[in-house]
Design an enzyme around this catalytic site. Structure first.
Site, PDB file in Angstrom:
ATOM      1  N   GLU A   1      18.972 129.067  97.415  1.00 12.36           N
ATOM      2  CA  GLU A   1      19.099 127.625  97.585  1.00 12.36           C
ATOM      3  C   GLU A   1      20.524 127.267  98.017  1.00 12.36           C
ATOM      4  OE1 GLU A   1      17.631 125.440  94.252  1.00 12.36           O
ATOM      5  OE2 GLU A   1      15.552 125.888  94.784  1.00 12.36           O
TER       6      GLU A   1
ATOM      7  N   GLY B   1       7.063 121.616 100.155  1.00 12.30           N
ATOM      8  CA  GLY B   1       5.972 121.284  99.252  1.00 12.30           C
ATOM      9  C   GLY B   1       5.151 122.537  99.032  1.00 12.30           C
TER      10      GLY B   1
ATOM     11  N   HIS C   1      14.133 129.693  98.529  1.00 15.01           N
ATOM     12  CA  HIS C   1      14.364 129.557  97.082  1.00 15.01           C
ATOM     13  C   HIS C   1      14.503 130.928  96.420  1.00 15.01           C
ATOM     14  CE1 HIS C   1      13.200 125.281  97.275  1.00 15.01           C
ATOM     15  NE2 HIS C   1      12.123 125.662  97.940  1.00 15.01           N
TER      16      HIS C   1
ATOM     17  N   SER D   1      11.968 124.833 103.004  1.00 20.95           N
ATOM     18  CA  SER D   1      11.079 125.411 102.010  1.00 20.95           C
ATOM     19  C   SER D   1       9.735 125.792 102.647  1.00 20.95           C
ATOM     20  CB  SER D   1      10.905 124.439 100.841  1.00 20.95           C
ATOM     21  OG  SER D   1      10.203 125.007  99.778  1.00 20.95           O
ATOM     22  N   ALA D   2       8.652 125.083 102.363  1.00 22.61           N
ATOM     23  CA  ALA D   2       7.356 125.401 102.964  1.00 22.61           C
ATOM     24  C   ALA D   2       7.419 125.329 104.484  1.00 22.61           C
ATOM     25  CB  ALA D   2       6.284 124.450 102.438  1.00 22.61           C
TER      26      ALA D   2
END
Length: 241
Positions: free
Chosen positions: A190, A86, A155, A118-119
C-alpha cells in the site's frame, strides 16, 4: 500504452487518492474527461461522486460509465479511464456482462490512458488468480484485461513474525500460485504503484515492492526501479512446476 496501476486508493489517515494525488493528476489530462468504472462496488453513484470530489480541484471532469447513454460510447468520448477498487470478482463479472472488457482492451491498446486502483489494478493483469478478494460472484472466466503480461498483487502484506494466525501468509499464497503457474507476480505494498509508458515500466510511490518468480526467492524492488523487463514476460498458466 499508458498505465497507472495503484495498489490502493485510500491510505490510512488520508483522503481518497490523497496519497497519490500529484501522480494521479499528472497522469490524467488537465481539464480532460475521465470515465470512471465503478462496478467493483455496489453503490455506483456514490462511488462516482467520491472520485468526482477527489479530482474536482484538478479540473478533471469525471463521468461514471453507468450514467446514462451508451456506456461503450463513453470510452470514445474520454481522455482517460479509471477503474476503481472493490471486489475484483464483481468487477470482472460486470466487465464481461456489459461488454466493457473487450472495449477497454481495444481502447487502451489504441492509446487511451488507463488508471486502476486495487481491483482495477488486478484487471490490468492477464488473470484474476492473484487477487485477495472473496469470489462473491462467478465471472464467466478469470481472464482479465491483460494490459500487462504479468500478475500483480495489490495491498501486498508482509508476514508478521509475531502473529499467531495459522492461515497462509500472502507470500505463501503467491508461492502456491507459482507452483501451478509460471508467471511473475509483483506484490505492490500500500502506497506504491506501477507506471507503464510504452515499453517502459517503473515502480513509484512511497514503499518498495516485492517480486515473485518461480524457482527464485522473492526479491525486494526499490521505488524508482526500472521494471521494463517484466513487459517481455510470456505468461504460462496451468503449468505445474
Amino acid at each position: 500504452m499508458h498505465l497507472l496501476l495503484l495498489s490502493n486508493s485510500t491510505q490510512h489517515g488520508r483522503g481518497y487518492l490523497e496519497h497519490a494525488l500529484d501522480t494521479v493528476t499528472g497522469f490524467l489530462p488537465a481539464g480532460g474527461r475521465l470515465v470512471f468504472v465503478p462496478y467493483a462496488i455496489a453503490d455506483h453513484d456514490g462511488y462516482t461522486a467520491q472520485v468526482r470530489g477527489a479530482l474536482a480541484g484538478a479540473g478533471i471532469d469525471v463521468r461514471g460509465v453507468h450514467e446514462g447513454g451508451d456506456l461503450l460510447a463513453r470510452l470514445d468520448e474520454a481522455d482517460a479511464v479509471f477503474v476503481g477498487g472493490g471486489n475484483s470478482f464483481r468487477l470482472l463479472s460486470a466487465l464481461y456482462r456489459t461488454g466493457l472488457r473487450e472495449a477497454l482492451i481495444k481502447a487502451v491498446g489504441a492509446g487511451l490512458p488507463y488508471m486502476g486502483a486495487s481491483a482495477g489494478t488486478n484487471m490490468a493483469a492477464p488473470s484474476l488468480r492473484t487477487t485477495n478478494d472473496m469470489p462473491i460472484v462467478e465471472p464467466p472466466s478469470f481472464e482479465a484485461l491483460g494490459l500487462v503480461p504479468f500478475q500483480i498483487n495489490p495491498h501486498y502484506l508482509d508476514p508478521d513474525p509475531a502473529s499467531t494466525h495459522k492461515g497462509e501468509t500472502r507470500e505463501e499464497r503467491l508461492t502456491e500460485f507459482l507452483e501451478e503457474n509460471d508467471v511473475p507476480v509483483l506484490g505492490l505494498r500500500e502506497g506504491s504503484w506501477l507506471r507503464v509508458d510504452g515499453d517502459l515500466a517503473a515502480l513509484g510511490g512511497a514503499r518498495d515492492a516485492r517480486l515473485f518468480r518461480r524457482g527464485a526467492a522473492p526479491r525486494e524492488i526499490a521505488v524508482g526501479t526500472d521494471l521494463s523487463e517484466l513487459l517481455d514476460t510470456t505468461p504460462a498458466f496451468d503449468s505445474p512446476a
